[in-house]
Design a protein around this motif. Structure first.
Motif, PDB file in Angstrom:
ATOM      1  N   SER A  57       0.851  -1.182   0.000  1.00 42.39           N
ATOM      2  CA  SER A  57       0.000   0.000   0.000  1.00 42.39           C
ATOM      3  C   SER A  57       0.891   1.237   0.000  1.00 42.39           C
ATOM      4  CB  SER A  57      -0.914   0.010   1.226  1.00 42.39           C
ATOM      5  OG  SER A  57      -0.167   0.050   2.418  1.00 42.39           O
ATOM      6  N   HIS A 111       2.209  -5.739   3.104  1.00 38.96           N
ATOM      7  CA  HIS A 111       1.209  -6.500   3.832  1.00 38.96           C
ATOM      8  C   HIS A 111       1.179  -7.927   3.283  1.00 38.96           C
ATOM      9  CE1 HIS A 111      -0.476  -2.621   5.258  1.00 38.96           C
ATOM     10  NE2 HIS A 111      -0.175  -2.211   4.040  1.00 38.96           N
ATOM     11  N   GLU A 135      -9.809  -8.526   1.727  1.00 33.19           N
ATOM     12  CA  GLU A 135      -8.734  -7.582   2.041  1.00 33.19           C
ATOM     13  C   GLU A 135      -9.197  -6.181   1.625  1.00 33.19           C
ATOM     14  OE1 GLU A 135      -5.049  -6.388  -0.596  1.00 33.19           O
ATOM     15  OE2 GLU A 135      -4.900  -8.461   0.123  1.00 33.19           O
ATOM     16  N   ARG A 181      -7.955  -2.784   1.123  1.00 33.03           N
ATOM     17  CA  ARG A 181      -6.659  -2.132   0.955  1.00 33.03           C
ATOM     18  C   ARG A 181      -6.691  -0.644   1.274  1.00 33.03           C
ATOM     19  NH1 ARG A 181      -3.386  -4.652  -4.170  1.00 33.03           N
ATOM     20  NH2 ARG A 181      -3.457  -6.824  -3.484  1.00 33.03           N
ATOM     21  N   ARG A 182      -7.844  -0.024   1.038  1.00 29.88           N
ATOM     22  CA  ARG A 182      -7.946   1.417   1.263  1.00 29.88           C
ATOM     23  C   ARG A 182      -9.185   1.693   2.100  1.00 29.88           C
ATOM     24  NH1 ARG A 182      -6.447   3.141  -4.892  1.00 29.88           N
ATOM     25  NH2 ARG A 182      -7.412   5.133  -4.339  1.00 29.88           N
TER      26      ARG A 182
END
Length: 317
Positions: A55, A82, A304, A306-307
């Motif tokens: 990220s 990650h 997941e 991510r943001r």
């Protein structure tokens, strides 16, 4: 007299499984939610132990600068690694020697696909629970969360200005309900410094149904839902339609088991479900003196996000 042995029965089962699998994998289950809610990523190696992603976040800000100065403002990119573990799960089906023998007695007889279909259905239900909450129906916990309960996502109660200082939409006017929804959408936009915009809104089934049944006002033949589709923050800014879906499981997903709505951007850069090995049946094999198993396995890393700034939860509706 019809005679057969174990090898003949196994050969008959093997010859039938290819046709059975083709049938059951074509079945669409309309009440399975996850494929429509988030991108499914099958790109990783099926036997990978984990999925690694990075990220990034941009830092730095332009500022006024004197041509004789030496401390020029600098931009940079912060990068974090990650790792997402991949786990195996399984569901298959079984036949007995007696069942295979009886099927072999009549030339041209095909085995029923019902058991294979039941196995695939169990797989889809497992993935549905995993995608939404991180916990499949069997309740075995891996410490994962899902689309509707990620702790990194900003969550908060909607305003308590309904009758009796209530947060519940049942106690609010259509204007207040629309305000709550647009506040959630705007929260994603402002909370990410106008970088992210939520293009998808998930509502509990009962709340969605109420919006679809309730008029926008006492003088309107337009429902709240119809009005919302045309008049929301996302559509006003982008001109694109807002996706609005009714989702099971949101009725008690919020803090204190309150009903929750979810706003997010449905994009693989924001959220994805890792499924390196979708469900597949392996070759049939004897599992006992009179039984034959058709194992089915799959490998997944769950959801997941991510943001997290592209998500927001609104509770108490």
């Amino acid at each position: 007299m019809f005679a057969f042995d174990t090898q003949q029965a196994l050969g008959f089962l093997v010859s039938q499984t290819a046709s059975i699998e083709a049938q059951v994998y074509e079945i669409q289950y309309p009440d399975i939610q996850y494929p429509a809610l988030l991108p499914v990523d099958t790109s990783a190696n099926p036997w990978a132990k984990s999925v690694t992603f990075f990220s990034t976040d941009k830092v730095g800000q332009a500022d006024w600068f004197n041509h004789q100065a030496k401390d020029i403002p600098l931009a940079d990119v912060e990068r974090a690694q990650h790792d997402r573990p991949i786990e195996m799960a399984a569901i298959g089906y079984r036949y007995t020697l007696q069942e295979l023998g009886q099927a072999m007695m009549v030339p041209g007889t095909n085995l029923s696909a019902d058991r294979a279909a039941a196995a695939v259905r169990a797989y889809e239900e497992f993935m549905d629970g995993l995608a939404l909450r991180g916990v499949p129906p069997n309740g075995v916990v891996k410490g994962w969360t899902g689309l509707i309960n990620d702790p990194n996502v900003t969550a908060g109660l909607v305003l308590n200005d309904g009758s009796g200082a209530s947060t519940l939409w049942a106690d609010k006017t259509p204007d207040q309900i629309l305000r709550d929804i647009n506040a959630l959408l705007t929260g994603v936009y402002q909370g990410s410094l106008t970088v992210e915009m939520a293009d998808t809104l998930l509502l509990p089934v009962a709340r969605f149904t109420a919006l679809a049944d309730t008029p926008r006002s006492g003088f309107s033949d337009t429902t709240i839902l119809e009005y919302l589709r045309r008049n929301n923050t996302y559509t006003a800014i982008t001109g694109a339609p807002l996706t609005i879906r009714a989702v099971r499981g949101l009725e008690n997903a919020g803090a204190g088991n309150a009903a929750r709505m979810v706003a997010y951007r449905r994009d693989p850069q924001v959220v994805r479900l890792h499924l390196p090995m979708p469900h597949q049946f392996l070759a049939p094999s004897p599992s006992g003196p009179l039984t034959f198993d058709v194992p089915g396995i799959f490998r997944t890393g769950g959801v997941e996000i991510r943001r997290p700034k592209a998500f927001r939860y609104g509770d108490g509706i």
